[in-house]
Every structure is written in structure tokens, then in C-alpha cells.
Design an enzyme around this catalytic site. Structure first.
Site, PDB file in Angstrom:
ATOM      1  N   CYS A   7       0.680  -1.612   0.258  1.00  0.00           N
ATOM      2  CA  CYS A   7      -0.173   0.152   0.317  1.00  0.00           C
ATOM      3  C   CYS A   7       0.697   1.214  -0.125  1.00  0.00           C
ATOM      4  CB  CYS A   7      -1.378   0.343   1.490  1.00  0.00           C
ATOM      5  SG  CYS A   7      -1.955   1.032   1.071  1.00  0.00           S
ATOM      6  N   CYS A  15      -0.504   4.273   2.271  1.00  0.00           N
ATOM      7  CA  CYS A  15      -0.299   3.822   3.396  1.00  0.00           C
ATOM      8  C   CYS A  15       1.161   4.045   3.886  1.00  0.00           C
ATOM      9  CB  CYS A  15      -0.771   2.671   4.307  1.00  0.00           C
ATOM     10  SG  CYS A  15      -2.352   1.913   3.534  1.00  0.00           S
ATOM     11  N   ASP A  16       2.345   3.435   3.236  1.00  0.00           N
ATOM     12  CA  ASP A  16       3.633   3.315   3.526  1.00  0.00           C
ATOM     13  C   ASP A  16       4.588   4.084   3.040  1.00  0.00           C
ATOM     14  OD1 ASP A  16       2.953   1.452   5.589  1.00  0.00           O
ATOM     15  OD2 ASP A  16       3.203  -0.534   4.395  1.00  0.00           O
TER      16      ASP A  16
END
Ligand code: FAD
Length: 300
Positions: free
Chosen positions: A130, A133-134
Site C-alpha cells: 500500500c 499507507c507506507d
């Protein structure tokens, strides 16, 4: 007793909730993560009608608010099982049990793992599924994206804005993405390509340090230093909680009829979780609307 339980609050589930609750059905949506599903972890969306350009988070919030407007209730829970009681269905989560006349499974998909050495050990230590997200953990660093479809290329573009460089590793010469996105990717100076190549291993002690690829034609090995690698190589439908119903085939897919009803009467399937050619927000919302309308017709 509810009229309808929807499992999953991605675009399929949220659309079904709008239609069903607006038609007066008592409706609950059960979600184990954030409302919006995969949209919530998508940076930018440019192909959902009505929104020329919107972040995934914003579209998630807008759709979630709309889904609750007509009285649908939103429940947090991880659905473990559906029990078919004939006229009604019991839905069992990690927290609670519910009963309803109809159920829509809208659980979407999870990311397929590549299965390369080092992938499991370094997941969360450089390997991610992701970018939204990261990605920020790799600001101004070199990263790789593995895959050649729309998701891989869209996320490579997102990463190219925040990372020093992005190397796209793809097993073919041609991408399986829309031309518009391919052109955008090719025009970025800090995006490099390793094509016709498979990942041989992810390397590093405790954290990802490099990725080794093998060219399919020349068998030549290349090791590229990267701090992060984002894997987008396919999707697996989330159907394991429903195997006891006998509706899941050996590949994890649920077959449906043209009403999007499974072979257990009263259990419908919407969105990415069902076998389909095009997994997009527009096709998920389409499924949600069809399921809900068929249920409305059945119950009214
Ligand atoms: P999902 O969005 O996957 O939602 C399913 C929901 O069910 C999730 O919230 C999940 O937590 C929940 N769930 C699963 N199992 C359970 C359980 N047991 N109990 C409770 N809840 C459960 N599409 C576009 O149209 N345009 C784009 O630009 C675009 N970009 C994308 C970029 C990326 C990186 C990705 C991964 C996808 C992208 N897509 C895009 C595809 C789009 O996001 C999906 O097709 C769409 O979200 C599918 O909707 P869905 O409701 O079927 O499933």
C-alpha cells in the site's frame, strides 16, 4: 431482525446501503477496517464519474456519509461466518451475531503475494502492499514497484512525487494498464524500468536493502538498491469466511446469477469479490445497486 446485512463498506457495500435504506429496508453494514475499502488506500481517483480528480480518502468519506444518510446502521466487526437458516441468515462477527432476511457479500479482494524469497521476512520492513499507507516512510529514498497493471502504475506515479526514484519491475515488456497512465509514467524522469524480468529475491538484514531481478530472455541478474518495494501483482477475492456455505469454488471465487445472487438463496455478491473482468469503483457501485434493487424487489 434486519432486512439486509451488507458485509464490507467499500464502494459496492456503500452503494447497496444507499439504495436499500433509501427504499426503507432496515440495513446494517459491517466493516472490519476503514469505510471506503480499497478507495481509502488509493491516492488519487480520476475516473469515477462526477469527480474529475478526488483523493481516495475524500471519496470514501463522501460515500460513507451518503450511505448513512437514509438510516443504514454502520457496525464495526470482522465477519467470520454466515449461517444459512433458510428464510433468514445469521452473520457472525468477532464481536456479535446478527440476523437478516438477506445478505450482500461485498468483501473485496486482498493483494496477492509475489512469493519471492525475502518477501515475507521483510514485509513491514521495506516491503509493502500500500503506497498511500507506507509511501511516506520512503520520502526522498529509492523504491521499487513490482507489477504492470493500473494499480502498480498509479501507485508508482504517487511514489514518484515523494521518493527520489521509482524502479518499476514488470515481467513483460508491455504494461497491462490504460495508455493514459502508461504515458504519464513514461514521461516521469525519476521513474526507471526493469522489464521482461522477475524478482529473484528481496535482500536485506532486518530491513530491505535491495531487490534482485532476472531477465527472462537473457537470464542476466540485476541487483538494485532500494529502501522500499511495493508489490501490486494481482488480487485474491476475500471469500474464506463463506466456504462452509458451499458457494466458493476451488479458486476462491463465488459464482452468481444475473441478479448477482449466489446459489444460496438470499445471499448476494457485489463488487471486486466476485469474478469479473474489470475491478473498478464504477463496476463495484454498479454491483451494489443491482444487488440492493433485487433485494428490494424480493422483500417489498
Ligand atoms: P473493497 O473496496 O475492497 O471493499 C471491501 C471492504 O470489505 C473492505 O473495506 C474490507 O475491509 C471489508 N471486508 C473484507 N472482509 C471483511 C470481513 N470478513 N468482515 C468485515 N469487513 C470485511 N478503481 C477506480 O475506479 N479508479 C482508480 O483510480 C483506482 N485505483 C486503485 C488503486 C489501487 C492501489 C487499488 C488497490 C485499487 C484501485 N482501484 C481503482 C480499484 C477499486 O479501488 C476497487 O475496484 C473497489 O474499491 C472495489 O470495491 P469493493 O467495494 O468491491 O471492495
Amino acid at each position: 431482525m434486519l432486512d439486509l446485512i451488507i458485509i464490507g463498506a467499500g464502494p459496492a457495500g456503500l452503494t447497496a446501503a444507499i439504495y436499500a435504506s433509501r427504499a426503507g429496508l432496515s440495513t446494517a453494514i459491517i466493516e472490519r477496517g476503514a469505510p471506503g475499502g480499497k478507495m481509502f488506500v488509493t491516492h488519487e481517483i480520476e475516473n469515477y464519474p462526477g469527480f474529475e480528480n478526488i483523493t481516495g480518502r475524500e471519496l470514501s468519506q463522501t460515500m460513507h456519509k451518503h450511505a448513512l444518510k437514509f438510516g443504514a446502521q454502520y457496525e464495526y466487526g470482522d465477519v467470520k461466518e454466515i449461517v444459512d437458516l433458510g428464510e433468514t441468515k445469521k452473520v457472525i462477527t468477532n464481536m456479535k451475531e446478527y440476523e437478516a432476511k438477506r445478505v450482500i457479500i461485498a468483501t473485496g479482494t486482498e493483494n496477492k503475494k509475489l512469493g519471492a524469497p525475502g518477501e515475507e521476512e521483510l514485509q513491514g520492513a521495506g516491503i509493502s502492499y500500500c503506497a498511500v499507507c507506507d509511501g511516506n516512510f520512503f520520502r526522498d529514498r529509492d523504491v521499487a514497484v513490482v507489477g504492470g497493471g493500473n494499480s502498480a502504475l498509479e501507485e508508482a506515479l504517487y511514489l514518484a512525487d515523494i521518493c527520489k526514484s521509482v524502479t518499476i519491475i514488470h515481467r513483460r515488456q508491455e504494461f497491462r494498464a490504460e495508455e493514459y497512465i502508461v504515458n504519464k509514467v513514461k514521461s516521469r524522469e525519476n521513474i526507471n524500468f526493469i522489464l521482461d524480468s522477475n524478482v529473484k529475491s528481496f535482500n536485506g538484514e532486518g530491513k530491505l536493502e535491495s531487490v534482485t531481478t532476472v531477465n527472462k530472455n537473457t537470464k542476466e541478474e540485476t541487483t538494485t538498491e532500494v529502501a522500499g518495494a511495493f508489490v501490486y501483482v494481482g488480487l485474491i477475492p476475500i471469500t474464506s469466511p463463506f466456504t462452509d456455505l458451499g458457494i466458493v469454488d476451488e479458486r476462491g471465487n463465488i459464482k452468481v446469477d444475473e441478479r448477482l445472487e449466489s446459489n444460496v438463496k438470499g445471499i448476494f455478491v457485489a463488487g471486486d469479490v466476485r469474478e469479473k473482468d474489470l475491478r473498478q469503483i464504477a463496476t463495484a457501485t454498479n454491483d451494489g445497486a443491482i444487488c440492493a434493487q433485487n433485494i428490494i424487489n424480493d422483500l417489498k
